[in-house]
Design an enzyme around this catalytic site. Sequence first.
Site, mmCIF file in Angstrom:
data_model
loop_
_atom_site.group_PDB
_atom_site.id
_atom_site.type_symbol
_atom_site.label_atom_id
_atom_site.label_comp_id
_atom_site.label_asym_id
_atom_site.label_seq_id
_atom_site.Cartn_x
_atom_site.Cartn_y
_atom_site.Cartn_z
ATOM 1 N N ILE A 1 78.930 29.806 50.239
ATOM 2 C CA ILE A 1 77.975 28.793 50.691
ATOM 3 C C ILE A 1 78.697 27.492 51.037
ATOM 4 O O ILE A 1 78.478 26.905 52.112
ATOM 5 C CB ILE A 1 76.889 28.554 49.618
ATOM 6 C CG1 ILE A 1 76.049 29.829 49.424
ATOM 7 C CG2 ILE A 1 75.993 27.369 49.989
ATOM 8 C CD1 ILE A 1 75.135 29.815 48.216
ATOM 9 N N THR B 1 72.111 22.150 45.476
ATOM 10 C CA THR B 1 71.365 23.386 45.776
ATOM 11 C C THR B 1 71.976 24.538 44.997
ATOM 12 O O THR B 1 71.753 25.706 45.330
ATOM 13 C CB THR B 1 71.389 23.727 47.289
ATOM 14 O OG1 THR B 1 72.748 23.896 47.696
ATOM 15 C CG2 THR B 1 70.735 22.649 48.131
ATOM 16 N N SER B 2 72.750 24.225 43.955
ATOM 17 C CA SER B 2 73.468 25.288 43.245
ATOM 18 C C SER B 2 72.705 25.740 41.999
ATOM 19 O O SER B 2 71.950 26.720 42.055
ATOM 20 C CB SER B 2 74.872 24.807 42.911
ATOM 21 O OG SER B 2 75.638 25.894 42.484
ATOM 22 N N ARG B 3 72.896 25.050 40.888
ATOM 23 C CA ARG B 3 72.129 25.332 39.671
ATOM 24 C C ARG B 3 71.842 23.994 38.987
ATOM 25 O O ARG B 3 72.704 23.115 38.936
ATOM 26 C CB ARG B 3 72.898 26.245 38.710
ATOM 27 C CG ARG B 3 72.897 27.719 39.107
ATOM 28 C CD ARG B 3 71.516 28.387 38.957
ATOM 29 N NE ARG B 3 71.541 29.798 39.330
ATOM 30 C CZ ARG B 3 71.317 30.288 40.539
ATOM 31 N NH1 ARG B 3 71.044 29.471 41.559
ATOM 32 N NH2 ARG B 3 71.351 31.591 40.766
ATOM 33 N N ASP C 1 67.424 21.141 45.059
ATOM 34 C CA ASP C 1 66.651 22.389 45.224
ATOM 35 C C ASP C 1 66.560 23.108 43.883
ATOM 36 O O ASP C 1 65.874 24.123 43.767
ATOM 37 C CB ASP C 1 67.332 23.296 46.263
ATOM 38 C CG ASP C 1 66.502 24.538 46.579
ATOM 39 O OD1 ASP C 1 65.301 24.368 46.900
ATOM 40 O OD2 ASP C 1 67.023 25.652 46.476
ATOM 41 N N GLU D 1 63.921 23.912 35.462
ATOM 42 C CA GLU D 1 63.044 24.483 36.490
ATOM 43 C C GLU D 1 62.298 25.724 36.009
ATOM 44 O O GLU D 1 61.254 26.078 36.564
ATOM 45 C CB GLU D 1 63.827 24.804 37.764
ATOM 46 C CG GLU D 1 64.787 25.981 37.626
ATOM 47 C CD GLU D 1 65.498 26.304 38.944
ATOM 48 O OE1 GLU D 1 66.042 25.383 39.570
ATOM 49 O OE2 GLU D 1 65.490 27.485 39.331
ATOM 50 N N HIS E 1 63.632 25.464 44.529
ATOM 51 C CA HIS E 1 64.554 26.613 44.605
ATOM 52 C C HIS E 1 64.200 27.519 45.797
ATOM 53 O O HIS E 1 63.986 28.718 45.638
ATOM 54 C CB HIS E 1 64.536 27.410 43.287
ATOM 55 C CG HIS E 1 65.836 28.105 43.018
ATOM 56 N ND1 HIS E 1 66.431 28.130 41.785
ATOM 57 C CD2 HIS E 1 66.678 28.798 43.839
ATOM 58 C CE1 HIS E 1 67.557 28.811 41.846
ATOM 59 N NE2 HIS E 1 67.733 29.225 43.087
ATOM 60 N N GLN E 2 64.131 26.904 46.949
ATOM 61 C CA GLN E 2 63.753 27.656 48.153
ATOM 62 C C GLN E 2 64.909 27.785 49.151
ATOM 63 O O GLN E 2 64.713 28.321 50.245
ATOM 64 C CB GLN E 2 62.550 26.992 48.833
ATOM 65 C CG GLN E 2 62.873 25.687 49.566
ATOM 66 C CD GLN E 2 61.717 25.192 50.430
ATOM 67 O OE1 GLN E 2 60.797 24.579 49.924
ATOM 68 N NE2 GLN E 2 61.768 25.452 51.726
ATOM 69 N N ALA E 3 66.102 27.307 48.755
ATOM 70 C CA ALA E 3 67.203 27.313 49.731
ATOM 71 C C ALA E 3 67.493 28.724 50.248
ATOM 72 O O ALA E 3 67.845 28.913 51.402
ATOM 73 C CB ALA E 3 68.459 26.707 49.115
ATOM 74 N N PHE E 4 67.318 29.725 49.384
ATOM 75 C CA PHE E 4 67.634 31.113 49.775
ATOM 76 C C PHE E 4 66.547 31.728 50.652
ATOM 77 O O PHE E 4 66.737 32.809 51.191
ATOM 78 C CB PHE E 4 67.767 31.991 48.508
ATOM 79 C CG PHE E 4 66.427 32.279 47.865
ATOM 80 C CD1 PHE E 4 65.798 31.336 47.097
ATOM 81 C CD2 PHE E 4 65.780 33.493 48.085
ATOM 82 C CE1 PHE E 4 64.547 31.584 46.529
ATOM 83 C CE2 PHE E 4 64.530 33.761 47.532
ATOM 84 C CZ PHE E 4 63.912 32.792 46.750
#
Length: 333
Positions: free
Chosen positions: A156, A233-235, A259, A264, A296-299
Amino acid sequence: MNVAVFSTKPYDEQFLVQANQDGHSHELVFFEPRLNAATVTLAKGFDAVCVFVNDQVDAAVLEQLAEGGTRAVALRCAGFNNVDLKTAQRLGIDVVRVPAYSPYAVAEHTVALMLTLNRQIHRAYHRIRDGNFALDGLLGFDLRGRTVGIVGTGQIGVEVVRIMRGFGCRVLCHDLHANPEAQQLGAEYVTLDTLFSQADIVSLHCPLTPDTHHLIDAAAVAKMKTGVMLINTSRGAIVDTAAIIEGLKSGQIGYLGLDVYEEEGDLFFEDLSNIVLKDDVFARLLTFPNVVITGHQAFFTRNALESIARTTLDNLTELESRGTCVNRVSASG
Ligand code: NAD
């Protein structure tokens, strides 16, 4: 294999059923709840469980899975920080994951957060709908010529390098191992301190490990440029949320795009719009005009979901036929 699929959303079922029809014959049973100590009994008698980022695959859950005859945990994600790998290994439970599905999906969402924050698209959207066409407060900056710091240049991170180089940015990277592809794109590897001190934008793309837990703490924030843009956008737990709230209050952090969020698991992927928000830290984050959070929608692209479903079922088929799998993760690495 007969597989208990946990944390099922309609889109998970749709893409997994489609992938199963396209060359597999697993028996998939879909459960909406997350896998945890309270729901693990649902998995009794299943060969495998299929889980996502916020399922709790800890020692207690794994013990019960083993007792119920489950021999495999198939993660439909890349990260595996929610699985106790040592216990899984001791119990003889194979853990497989989807190491790559669409790095582009996550990289592109990362850049969407950068652009949204910089050009204040989130605020402009509401202003225009409210008949407010004033530009005060929406001033952005040219990305061209800015310095972007990428922490973690795996699949990524390197795509973010590629996109930011396309914008004409100078790109600094930090990783345990240099990625020649990032270097070919013109990125430069530096120490973390140099990256923090020179980057106008810091973007996190390393996994969550004991070493990266709270990598971005008060000390790290203090080393960054005043007004820095921070993107995660990782964790969630790579960032110490309390420290970044202080950074936002002091102006040290000028923009924050998330993200993912440390806590979460209690919030994301559910419609909680009729429930009072109990997380005061998250509530504080929502008060800042210069913070944009996505859940958490990046994927979450069609391409990524197709790829996740296909690889997840390929992993299970491979485990069944060969007794091992190229995408197996183990405590010994
Ligand atoms: P990857 O394994 O290809 O790359 C991770 C990189 O981080 C590697 O190059 C590794 O050497 C580096 N790294 C490890 N420890 C480090 C440290 N202490 N400091 C600096 N670098 C370090 O992984 P990827 O596919 O690029 O994914 C990166 C992360 O993105 C995943 O671990 C996952 O947590 C997250 N992710 C988020 C979403 C989402 O939807 N928001 C989707 C997929 C992945």
